[in-house]
Design an enzyme around this catalytic site. Structure first.
Site, PDB file in Angstrom:
ATOM      1  N   ASN A  42       0.829  -1.216   0.000  1.00 62.93           N
ATOM      2  CA  ASN A  42       0.000   0.000   0.000  1.00 62.93           C
ATOM      3  C   ASN A  42       0.856   1.255   0.000  1.00 62.93           C
ATOM      4  O   ASN A  42       0.426   2.308  -0.457  1.00 62.93           O
ATOM      5  CB  ASN A  42      -0.903   0.032   1.238  1.00 62.93           C
ATOM      6  CG  ASN A  42      -2.152  -0.811   1.062  1.00 62.93           C
ATOM      7  OD1 ASN A  42      -2.460  -1.262  -0.042  1.00 62.93           O
ATOM      8  ND2 ASN A  42      -2.870  -1.013   2.144  1.00 62.93           N
ATOM      9  N   ALA A 158       5.043 -15.747   3.196  1.00 65.18           N
ATOM     10  CA  ALA A 158       5.234 -16.309   4.533  1.00 65.18           C
ATOM     11  C   ALA A 158       3.929 -16.957   4.975  1.00 65.18           C
ATOM     12  O   ALA A 158       2.852 -16.398   4.778  1.00 65.18           O
ATOM     13  CB  ALA A 158       5.635 -15.205   5.504  1.00 65.18           C
ATOM     14  N   ARG A 285     -11.897  11.362   7.335  1.00 67.42           N
ATOM     15  CA  ARG A 285     -12.321  10.482   6.248  1.00 67.42           C
ATOM     16  C   ARG A 285     -13.606   9.729   6.573  1.00 67.42           C
ATOM     17  O   ARG A 285     -14.453   9.528   5.700  1.00 67.42           O
ATOM     18  CB  ARG A 285     -11.216   9.466   5.954  1.00 67.42           C
ATOM     19  CG  ARG A 285     -10.009  10.137   5.372  1.00 67.42           C
ATOM     20  CD  ARG A 285      -8.838   9.206   5.301  1.00 67.42           C
ATOM     21  NE  ARG A 285      -7.741   9.864   4.622  1.00 67.42           N
ATOM     22  CZ  ARG A 285      -6.559   9.310   4.431  1.00 67.42           C
ATOM     23  NH1 ARG A 285      -6.324   8.098   4.865  1.00 67.42           N
ATOM     24  NH2 ARG A 285      -5.625   9.975   3.792  1.00 67.42           N
ATOM     25  N   GLU A 424       0.970  -1.077   9.193  1.00 67.20           N
ATOM     26  CA  GLU A 424      -0.491  -1.269   9.213  1.00 67.20           C
ATOM     27  C   GLU A 424      -0.901  -2.581   9.866  1.00 67.20           C
ATOM     28  O   GLU A 424      -2.061  -2.741  10.290  1.00 67.20           O
ATOM     29  CB  GLU A 424      -1.048  -1.164   7.771  1.00 67.20           C
ATOM     30  CG  GLU A 424      -2.560  -0.957   7.733  1.00 67.20           C
ATOM     31  CD  GLU A 424      -3.131  -0.770   6.327  1.00 67.20           C
ATOM     32  OE1 GLU A 424      -2.363  -0.491   5.379  1.00 67.20           O
ATOM     33  OE2 GLU A 424      -4.358  -0.906   6.187  1.00 67.20           O
TER      34      GLU A 424
HETATM   35  P1  ADP Z   1       2.989  -0.956   5.545  1.00 70.89           P
HETATM   36  O1  ADP Z   1       2.408   0.336   5.079  1.00 70.89           O
HETATM   37  O2  ADP Z   1       2.602  -1.314   6.921  1.00 70.89           O
HETATM   38  O3  ADP Z   1       4.451  -1.059   5.279  1.00 70.89           O
HETATM   39  P2  ADP Z   1       2.246  -2.180   3.026  1.00 70.89           P
HETATM   40  O4  ADP Z   1       0.869  -2.511   2.594  1.00 70.89           O
HETATM   41  O5  ADP Z   1       2.905  -1.020   2.376  1.00 70.89           O
HETATM   42  O6  ADP Z   1       2.259  -2.056   4.624  1.00 70.89           O
HETATM   43  O7  ADP Z   1       3.194  -3.434   2.777  1.00 70.89           O
HETATM   44  C1  ADP Z   1       2.892  -4.718   3.234  1.00 70.89           C
HETATM   45  C2  ADP Z   1       3.512  -5.717   2.284  1.00 70.89           C
HETATM   46  O8  ADP Z   1       3.476  -7.023   2.869  1.00 70.89           O
HETATM   47  C3  ADP Z   1       2.780  -5.815   0.958  1.00 70.89           C
HETATM   48  O9  ADP Z   1       3.688  -5.629  -0.102  1.00 70.89           O
HETATM   49  C4  ADP Z   1       2.204  -7.240   0.969  1.00 70.89           C
HETATM   50  O10 ADP Z   1       2.105  -7.818  -0.301  1.00 70.89           O
HETATM   51  C5  ADP Z   1       3.203  -7.968   1.849  1.00 70.89           C
HETATM   52  N1  ADP Z   1       2.697  -9.214   2.467  1.00 70.89           N
HETATM   53  C6  ADP Z   1       1.493  -9.423   3.033  1.00 70.89           C
HETATM   54  N2  ADP Z   1       1.356 -10.669   3.479  1.00 70.89           N
HETATM   55  C7  ADP Z   1       2.526 -11.304   3.217  1.00 70.89           C
HETATM   56  C8  ADP Z   1       3.015 -12.631   3.408  1.00 70.89           C
HETATM   57  N3  ADP Z   1       2.257 -13.566   3.978  1.00 70.89           N
HETATM   58  N4  ADP Z   1       4.262 -12.915   2.999  1.00 70.89           N
HETATM   59  C9  ADP Z   1       5.036 -11.979   2.389  1.00 70.89           C
HETATM   60  N5  ADP Z   1       4.620 -10.728   2.154  1.00 70.89           N
HETATM   61  C10 ADP Z   1       3.388 -10.381   2.559  1.00 70.89           C
END
Ligand code: ADP
Length: 458
Positions: A42, A158, A285, A424
């Site tokens: 995100n 993961a 929002r 997040e």
């Molecule tokens: P934040 O803003 O908290 O950094 P983001 O949404 O920018 O969160 O990034 C979270 C990332 O984690 C995303 O790129 C998502 O695809 C990745 N992600 C979510 N679940 C898993 C998982 N099980 N294994 C590896 N990556 C994951």
């Protein structure tokens, strides 16, 4: 197949990248796992704006009365006081340092002379990266991780956390896109940075039945709450799970957030089908989203003129999105109010009356109807832009409970050793409602702390 690193970071968004870079800086070997084919999450698709009280652009613009205390109060109040005060304090006290770190260490470029004042903030304090999106952040973070020798594994999901006999988290199992099962051992610890669960409709409904299929989402498809589920399996405590934020101004066809509509922060107004304003445009929002859903048809129009457009240049910054909106018939530009009203069949007489009031309030600097906190801007001269918009699921405020050092806490209030979380995926900062520009400040502040702590303590 087994691989061993000091630190395993799960999720390559802003929190994961900053955690990985800090852990590496502290001397650890680091792997960053990302389940999607590309990094960014995100963070990448966001506007990338970041609140930092007392920042250098404020100094340049002569905004001298901001402070960490004000930012703290705005953030806590903006979330209905459901954020954890000592955690919000850390955010408020460190946001500027996080922004300076991005600027100085990661070489992120921010606009030198423009800031946004997002809803709920009492000062203009959000730094804007060049290009007005998270791409500037993620691109530069990627360059830095590569230069630092951090291993990034994309297409690597993961699945479950592993613990040793003492209950310390010491690894994670993962699956590659081709179906290979890989165990990543972590000598020091694991950092969850998997983002929220806005793209997981079942999980949304589990915690808040209102947030069902009727809402599209602005979020990356990777935000399915995996980190929350993995931590929960080890007894992690969750909080604020029912608070799911909709972003008020999104594309009615796709649900995607509108960044062209960031002209709202420069004075664009929101009107309904009848041509009337119905909410303060810089309200929170959740308030704006609810107000939009209460209008006929459950949508709104955002209206601005060239004068407003020239302030933030959101059309130029997001030309692709603009072209798409025009093609979809969701945005129309014309010289006169009559023409833009006709395009969406908005009542022109009421719209004229609305605009006349806005022009008057802009002059008197007193919006008698909705008390616009940024001050309204005159809509006297064209050309005009009108854009149709709906609310869409945007951020999940709830998540894992962490302490000041980003340790994941269990239901008994004890630290789960070896397990850290940031961004997040956590639920302690934003309470019932996250303010604009606070996610980026959050992910970089706590991502960095997690990366430092996992090495310092293990
Ligand atoms: P934040 O803003 O908290 O950094 P983001 O949404 O920018 O969160 O990034 C979270 C990332 O984690 C995303 O790129 C998502 O695809 C990745 N992600 C979510 N679940 C898993 C998982 N099980 N294994 C590896 N990556 C994951």
């Amino acid at each position: 197949v087994d691989q061993t690193f000091d630190v395993v970071v799960i999720g390559a968004g802003g929190a994961g990248f900053s955690a990985a870079i800090e852990a590496k800086q502290a001397g650890a070997s680091v792997v960053l796992l990302e389940k999607m084919p590309a990094v960014g999450g995100n963070t990448l698709i966001s506007g990338g704006e970041m609140n930092a009280p007392n920042n250098w652009v404020q100094q340049k613009l002569g905004i001298k009365d901001d402070s960490a205390d004000l930012f703290y109060e705005d953030t806590l109040k903006g979330g209905d006081n459901l954020g954890t005060p000592n955690m919000v304090r850390i955010l408020a006290d460190n946001a500027l340092k996080s922004a300076e770190w991005l600027r100085d260490e990661i070489k992120v470029e921010f606009l030198p002379d423009h800031l946004f004042q997002f809803g709920g903030h009492s000062r203009k304090r959000a730094l804007i990266p060049v290009g007005h999106t998270g791409a500037e952040l993620i691109t530069k973070l990627k360059v830095k991780t590569e230069a630092d020798g951090i291993v990034i594994k994309t297409n690597m999901k993961a699945e479950a956390l592993l613990t040793n006999d003492q209950g310390k988290v010491n690894g994670v199992t993962a699956t590659s896109a081709s179906g290979d099962k890989i165990t990543f051992h972590a000598n020091k610890g694991v950092i969850l940075a998997t983002g929220g669960f806005g793209s997981n409709i079942e999980m949304r409904k589990k915690y808040n039945s209102e947030m069902d299929e009727k809402y599209m989402s602005t979020d990356s498809p990777g935000t399915t709450g995996d980190g929350i589920t993995m931590a929960e399996a080890l007894g992690a405590k969750l909080t604020n799970m029912k608070y799911i934020q909709t972003y008020p101004v999104c594309n009615p066809v796709t649900g995607v957030i509108s960044l062209v509509a960031d002209s709202r922060f420069d004075g664009a107004i929101l009107i309904n089908q009848e041509g009337e304003r119905f909410v303060e445009e810089l309200e929170r929002r959740d308030v704006i989203s609810k107000a939009i859903l209460a209008q006929s048809g459950g949508y709104a129009y955002q209206l601005w003129n060239q004068k407003i457009g020239d302030i933030g240049k959101t059309v130029e910054a997001h030309q692709d999105e603009y072209d798409m909106l025009v093609k979809q018939g969701m945005l129309h530009k014309a010289d006169t109010l009559e023409e833009v009203a006709a395009f969406f069949k908005v009542d022109i007489e009421k719209l004229k009356a609305t605009v006349a009031k806005v022009n008057k309030y802009a002059e008197t600097k007193d919006d008698l109807d909705f008390h616009h906190r940024g001050g309204l801007v005159s809509l006297e001269t064209g050309p005009y832009y009108i854009q149709k918009a709906i609310p869409s699921v945007h951020h999940t405020m709830g998540g894992i409970v962490i302490d000041e050092k980003t340790h994941v806490m269990n239901e008994d209030g004890k630290v789960i050793p070896g397990l850290y979380a940031a961004g997040e995926v956590t639920g302690v900062i934003h309470g019932a409602n996250r303010l604009g520009g606070n996610a980026i400040a959050d992910v970089f502040t706590f991502g960095r702390i997690a990366g430092q702590q996992v090495v310092a303590e293990n």
